[in-house]
Design a protein around this motif. Sequence first.
Motif, PDB file in Angstrom:
ATOM      1  N   ARG A   4       0.953  -1.108   0.035  1.00 18.88           N
ATOM      2  CA  ARG A   4      -0.014  -0.016   0.198  1.00 18.88           C
ATOM      3  C   ARG A   4       0.918   1.295   0.145  1.00 18.88           C
ATOM      4  NH1 ARG A   4      -5.054  -1.031   3.933  1.00 18.88           N
ATOM      5  NH2 ARG A   4      -6.514  -1.839   2.343  1.00 18.88           N
TER       6      ARG A   4
ATOM      7  N   ASP B 281       0.295   4.495   1.011  1.00 22.37           N
ATOM      8  CA  ASP B 281      -0.278   5.159   1.993  1.00 22.37           C
ATOM      9  C   ASP B 281       0.476   6.043   2.597  1.00 22.37           C
ATOM     10  OD1 ASP B 281       0.529   4.231   4.422  1.00 22.37           O
ATOM     11  OD2 ASP B 281      -1.032   2.720   4.715  1.00 22.37           O
ATOM     12  N   TRP B 282      -0.109   7.099   3.326  1.00 24.28           N
ATOM     13  CA  TRP B 282       0.466   8.325   3.657  1.00 24.28           C
ATOM     14  C   TRP B 282       1.540   8.191   4.712  1.00 24.28           C
ATOM     15  CZ3 TRP B 282       0.125   8.996   9.001  1.00 24.28           C
ATOM     16  CH2 TRP B 282      -0.937   7.936   9.730  1.00 24.28           C
TER      17      TRP B 282
ATOM     18  N   ASP C  91      -8.077  -4.272  -1.073  1.00 21.53           N
ATOM     19  CA  ASP C  91      -7.756  -3.287  -2.282  1.00 21.53           C
ATOM     20  C   ASP C  91      -8.407  -3.944  -3.540  1.00 21.53           C
ATOM     21  OD1 ASP C  91      -6.773  -1.591  -0.296  1.00 21.53           O
ATOM     22  OD2 ASP C  91      -4.665  -1.925  -0.933  1.00 21.53           O
TER      23      ASP C  91
END
Length: 239
Positions: free
Chosen positions: A106, A108-109, A148
């Motif tokens: 992933r 992600d942030w 996902d």
Amino acid sequence: MSFSGLDPDRIPCHVACVMDGNGRWAEQRGLKRTDGHAAGEEALFDTAEGALELGIQWLTVYAFSTENWRRPADEVKFLMWFNQSLLERRRDELNDMGVRIRFIGRRDWRVPKRLLRCMDESVELTRDNKRMTLTIAFNYGGRAEIVDAVKALVADGVAPNKVTEKAIARRLYDPDMPEPDLMVRTSGEFRTSNFLLWEMAYSELVFSDTLWPDFRRQHLRDAVIEFQNRTRRFGGLSS
Ligand code: IPE
Ligand code: IPE
Ligand code: MG
């Protein structure tokens, strides 16, 4: 590396490794856990070279799981920095070896922007290489990957009667990646820890007591020999 004891016609196409035991390796030596991660670099490169020698086409390594964020902030920070540094220092070498670098996981942030950039550059640099694909599972979780894929199915407006195994497999992080024939986990732990859940349905599992920083091409070869001694049936009957 010697091929003795190995059948060159039955080399697994895809080997996946859970690189585990770095912390224990360091603790045994009175070092910091992060020194164990650093020592894993040599194991990774020796294993990759061994995989190239054996003619393994796909090597996937578990570098950071979606659950590893639970570790102390200092260790997580080190792992982010270390993976970036490893790529920056050694991607040219991997490129020269004919290795194509890919990532699953992933974006992600929580993953630093500069690391994501460095990952993209490494993929771009090596995209046309054909000898072997080294897939680095980073911020990867098998359940997250399936979630996902399901999100993508929904976003694509796929009707329930069109939801098939193929439709899901096409939406995994790297649809080109074949399923692993062999999964090797080091450090004497007998679990998958959320690695390649979908893809490992019929993989042969080999567990090694060696701690990851001590793992070398010889251990990979031993795992391939064990793989070749197994009978894969995929639910059918062996001929
Ligand atoms: C594997 O080694 C590397 C990562 C999970 C990033 P560990 O850090 O899990 O080492 P042990 O299992 O604590 O010995
Ligand atoms: C699996 O190892 C993840 C990686 C090797 C990156 P862990 O050390 O995180 O797994 P558990 O916690 O022992 O199951
Ligand atoms: Mg561990």
